[in-house]
Structures are given as structure tokens and as C-alpha cells.
Design a protein around this motif. Structure first.
Motif, PDB file in Angstrom:
ATOM      1  N   ALA A  61      39.511  45.551  42.246  1.00  0.00           N
ATOM      2  CA  ALA A  61      40.353  46.641  41.750  1.00  0.00           C
ATOM      3  C   ALA A  61      41.410  46.056  40.814  1.00  0.00           C
ATOM      4  O   ALA A  61      42.316  45.369  41.289  1.00  0.00           O
ATOM      5  N   GLN A  92      44.587  45.171  38.969  1.00  0.00           N
ATOM      6  CA  GLN A  92      45.961  45.439  39.387  1.00  0.00           C
ATOM      7  C   GLN A  92      46.833  45.826  38.190  1.00  0.00           C
ATOM      8  O   GLN A  92      46.674  45.271  37.108  1.00  0.00           O
ATOM      9  N   GLY A 107      41.511  52.621  43.403  1.00  0.00           N
ATOM     10  CA  GLY A 107      41.766  52.639  41.963  1.00  0.00           C
ATOM     11  C   GLY A 107      40.708  51.946  41.153  1.00  0.00           C
ATOM     12  O   GLY A 107      40.991  51.447  40.055  1.00  0.00           O
ATOM     13  N   THR A 108      39.489  51.946  41.650  1.00  0.00           N
ATOM     14  CA  THR A 108      38.420  51.273  40.929  1.00  0.00           C
ATOM     15  C   THR A 108      37.133  52.083  41.082  1.00  0.00           C
ATOM     16  O   THR A 108      37.147  53.215  41.565  1.00  0.00           O
ATOM     17  N   GLU A 124      39.848  55.422  46.014  1.00  0.00           N
ATOM     18  CA  GLU A 124      41.166  55.295  46.625  1.00  0.00           C
ATOM     19  C   GLU A 124      41.817  53.972  46.247  1.00  0.00           C
ATOM     20  O   GLU A 124      43.050  53.887  46.124  1.00  0.00           O
TER      21      GLU A 124
END
Length: 287
Positions: A284, A286, A239-240, A237
Motif C-alpha cells: 500500500a 504510503q 488504500g491500495t 481499506e
């Protein structure tokens, strides 16, 4: 060393504390020691080791400079740590016991100690650092008292919406103040960063994120693999993925559930009183 934001220490015996603290003061070269949490555990990953140290710092390239916050909190003079530090938009509050202004334990029992720590130690630190309870990104709680006394008090402070929290069950005594049964440290965001704070929930797993740093609440399981699997939806969720774990602590009782674990990251294992709990920080990237 001037960029260190936080230190955590685990000792198998109290006799290890004084020599370590003396060496730590020398290493900081007359600067205040960064916010610190020290607990006595059942055993370390290396059975011959006298202590295990976790160090978190800003990089030179970041341009960030740790700023000591005058929160009016006392600490043992032998340790010399800073109770509260701000680095950019992150606030680090050192491990707090239910100490009064003289350094004596002001409350007894997990419920009373938790209440005192929150109201008289953590709240003043957060306010002084331009933060607040609603901006806590993560809490670590070390507990040698009753969990049933701790949880209702803790949840009540946050009106049922407690931040990601890792609770570690320790044998007693577990702290440098032997009568104490609760110690709590925090990471929080400044008020100016509120719009960049993101909360993630997947079932019973919780995390907070600020500027690519992901702070995951404690994950329990019958095995290390089972506990870590609970983190996968949180990382997805955000993004990692789990290969971007940047700090991992495994608190276990007698190596229970560690055998055969295959993880895409390194971790430190610390033996404690009960259970198996995984504590993770992630990154995560960016856009």
C-alpha cells in the motif's frame, strides 16, 4: 543474498531436500541461511520440478540489514537456517515443529504439537526479538493433522483474536520430521513499531499492515476468483488494490477452481491435500 529475510521451500518428494539444502548453503557463502519453512506437497506447478522456492529480501537502497536473533532455538544442522531474524521493525520466525532441545518430536497430535510450538518455540523467539503474540502480523500453518484439534488451541493463545492466519491442509507425512503434523512460521512487528501496526477486518477476511506492507490471512473459496474477491475490501481499506499484490500463493487440491482465473497479479500454485486457499502479501503506497 546477505539481505534475504525469509525462504519458503516446497518439495514433491523428500529426495529433493538434501541436494537443495547443499546448494542453498553454498549460495549463502558461509552465512547463516535465512529463516526457512520446508514442506512436502502433493505436486508443484511444473510437474517436472523438484522444488519451488520463495525468497523475500530487503533492497540495497533500504539500508536495512538482517540481524540474527539469539532465541536459543535449535534446528537441523543439515539445513543451517537461522530460526529468527529481525529486519528493521519486522521479525521473521522460521517454520517451527514441536521439537525439543535434542531435535526429537516432543509432542504428538495436532493439539499437543500446536501448544508446544507456541509456548516453547514461538514465544521465546518473539520475546528475544523484542516482539510478542499481540504483534504477530501473520502466521502460516501447515497441517497434516486434524484441523478440529488445531483451531481451538490456536485461537485460545490469542484470546479469540488470532492474527491473520493461513492454514494449509497437507497429506501426511508433510515435514522433514515424518511424525510431525504441524509447522508454523510467523511475521511480527517489534514493540517499538506498535503504533504503526494496523488491523483490518472485512467479514471473515483479516489483514495486518505495517509501513505499507499488507499481510492477508488465508482466503478460501470454491474457485480462485471467489477467494481473491474476498481480498478486495481489505486492499481497498488499506488504500491500495489487487494490482499491488507482491506475493501470491495458491494452495489447491487437484487444480480445483483454477481454470479460467483472470487475476491482475502473478501467483505460484502448489497442490495440497484439500481445499483451495489463497495467501497474499500486498503493498500500500504510503502518503
Amino acid at each position: 543474498m546477505s539481505l534475504v529475510a525469509r525462504l519458503d521451500q516446497y518439495y514433491p518428494h523428500t529426495r529433493c531436500v538434501a541436494p537443495y539444502q547443499a546448494a542453498r548453503k553454498r549460495a549463502f557463502e558461509r552465512r547463516q541461511v535465512a529463516p526457512s519453512t520446508s514442506v512436502i506437497v502433493s505436486a508443484l506447478q511444473d510437474p517436472q520440478a523438484e522444488f519451488d522456492v520463495q525468497v523475500m529480501a530487503a533492497t540495497s537502497e533500504s539500508g536495512l540489514e538482517p540481524e540474527e536473533i539469539g532465541a536459543g532455538l535449535n534446528r537441523p544442522e543439515t539445513s543451517g537456517y537461522t530460526p529468527c531474524l529481525r529486519v528493521g521493525d519486522l521479525v521473521f520466525v522460521a517454520g517451527q515443529l514441536a521439537r525439543d532441545g535434542s531435535g526429537a518430536l516432543a509432542a504428538r497430535g495436532a493439539a499437543a504439537e500446536t501448544d508446544y510450538i507456541f509456548r516453547r518455540r514461538l514465544l521465546p523467539a518473539l520475546e528475544a526479538a523484542d516482539s510478542g503474540p499481540d504483534l504477530v502480523l501473520k502466521a502460516q500453518v501447515y497441517l497434516s493433522g486434524s484441523p478440529s484439534q488445531f483451531y481451538p488451541v490456536w485461537e485460545n493463545f490469542f484470546e479469540g483474536q488470532a492474527p491473520p492466519t493461513t492454514v494449509v491442509a497437507l497429506r501426511h507425512p508433510a515435514f522433514l520430521t515424518p511424525e510431525a503434523t504441524v509447522e508454523v512460521n510467523l511475521i511480527a512487528a517489534r514493540r517499538s513499531a506498535r503504533s504503526r501496526v494496523r488491523r483490518i477486518e472485512r467479514g471473515e477476511a483479516h489483514a495486518s499492515m505495517l509501513d505499507g506492507l499488507l499481510f492477508v490471512g488465508g482466503l478460501d473459496g470454491a474457485s480462485l476468483d471467489e477467494a481473491v474477491q474476498k481480498a478486495k475490501p481489505l486492499f481497498a481499506e488499506a488504500g491500495t488494490e489487487l494490482s499491488n499484490v507482491v506475493r501470491a500463493l495458491v494452495f489447491h487440491a487437484g487444480h480445483r477452481g483454477l481454470a479460467g482465473a483472470r487475476l491482475p497479479f502473478r501467483f505460484t500454485a502448489v497442490e495440497v491435500q484439500a481445499g483451495l486457499t489463497v495467501d497474499l502479501w500486498g503493498y500500500a503506497p504510503q502518503p
